[in-house]
Scaffold this active site. Structure first.
Site, PDB file in Angstrom:
ATOM      1  N   GLY A  48      56.866  68.519  86.178  1.00 44.25           N
ATOM      2  CA  GLY A  48      55.514  68.885  86.556  1.00 44.25           C
ATOM      3  C   GLY A  48      54.512  68.004  85.839  1.00 44.25           C
ATOM      4  CB  CYS A  49      51.161  68.772  84.515  1.00 42.33           C
ATOM      5  SG  CYS A  49      49.867  68.050  83.505  1.00 42.33           S
ATOM      6  CG  PHE A  50      52.021  62.790  83.478  1.00 44.93           C
ATOM      7  CD1 PHE A  50      50.709  63.179  83.302  1.00 44.93           C
ATOM      8  CD2 PHE A  50      52.278  61.711  84.335  1.00 44.93           C
ATOM      9  CE1 PHE A  50      49.659  62.521  83.931  1.00 44.93           C
ATOM     10  CE2 PHE A  50      51.233  61.042  84.966  1.00 44.93           C
ATOM     11  CZ  PHE A  50      49.921  61.449  84.769  1.00 44.93           C
ATOM     12  CE1 TYR A  88      47.039  71.660  85.372  1.00 40.16           C
ATOM     13  CE2 TYR A  88      48.224  71.297  83.307  1.00 40.16           C
ATOM     14  CZ  TYR A  88      48.214  71.351  84.696  1.00 40.16           C
ATOM     15  OH  TYR A  88      49.358  71.113  85.397  1.00 40.16           O
TER      16      TYR A  88
END
Length: 200
Positions: A40-42, A181
Site C-alpha cells: 500500500g502507501c509507501f 493520513y
C-alpha cells in the site's frame, strides 16, 4: 637511539592498527542487503521499516513495472513499494518478512486500507530462491492460521525506481499530515483487527 627505535616501532604499529580498523570498517559497512516490499502507501511502509533495528535505509519507490521513468502521477503497472537496506548480522530476511506481514492486510486483493487499485496491492519482490521459499512459506502459514486466502503476491524483483524526493521520509518531514493520513485511512484500526497490538 633506543628511544628513537621504540618510537618508530610504536608509530608503525599504530599505522598498521589504523589500516586494519579502516579495512574492517569498510567491510562491515558493505555487508548489507536489500529487500523490496509493496504494502500500500509507501509512506506507511517506509515508516514501519524505519523502526526495525538493523535496517540502515529505506527508499520509497515504484516496483515491478516496465514503462520507463515512472512518476507519482504516472506509474501504471507499478506498485508503490519500499526498498529496505539492512544488515543481515542484525536482522534476518525472515524477521523482515514477519514485520512486513504485520504491517499489511494480507487478505485484501484490491489494495490496502483506504488505498485501492493495482498500485496499492501487496507484493513481496524476491531476489533469489531462498527469499522466494521464505516468502511462500510464511504466506502459507498465514493462510493456514487465518483460514483465508492470502492475496499478497510473491514476484521476482524486476525494476525499482525511487519516488520523488518529497515522498522520501514523509513520516518524519511531515509528521502531522502523515499521522492524519494514516488515521483517516483506517490502517491502524485494521491492523489491530488482524494482528492485535503487535504492529507498527
Amino acid at each position: 637511539m633506543l628511544a628513537r627505535w621504540i618510537c618508530a616501532a610504536l608509530t608503525a604499529a599504530l599505522l598498521a592498527a589504523l589500516i586494519i580498523a579502516s579495512g574492517s570498517g569498510s567491510g562491515a559497512a558493505a555487508e548489507t542487503k536489500t529487500a523490496i516490499f509493496a504494502g500500500g502507501c509507501f509512506w506507511c511502509m517506509e515508516a514501519a521499516f524505519d523502526e526495525v533495528d538493523g535496517v540502515t535505509d529505506t527508499t520509497s519507490g515504484y516496483a515491478g513495472g516496465t514503462a520507463p521513468n515512472p512518476t507519482y502521477g504516472s506509474h501504471e503497472g507499478y506498485k508503490e513499494a519500499v526498498k529496505v537496506t539492512y544488515a543481515p548480522a542484525k536482522v534476518t530476511y525472515a524477521e523482515l518478512l514477519d514485520h512486513y506481514w504485520r504491517n499489511i492486510d494480507p487478505f485484501d486483493a484490491n489494495g490496502q486500507f483506504c488505498d485501492k487499485g493495482s498500485a496499492y496491492q501487496s507484493v513481496i519482490f524476491v531476489g533469489n530462491d531462498a527469499e522466494k521459499a521464505l516468502a511462500e512459506k510464511t504466506k502459507q502459514e498465514i493462510a493456514d492460521r487465518f483460514k483465508q486466502t492470502v492475496a499478497t503476491e510473491v514476484r521476482p524483483v524486476t525494476t525499482f525506481t525511487p519516488a520523488e524526493d518529497y515522498h522520501q521520509d514523509y513520516h518524519t518531514k511531515n509528521p502531522i499530515a502523515y499521522k492524519y493520513y494514516k488515521w483517516g485511512c483506517g490502517r491502524a484500526e485494521r491492523l489491530e483487527q488482524i494482528w492485535g497490538k503487535a504492529h507498527s
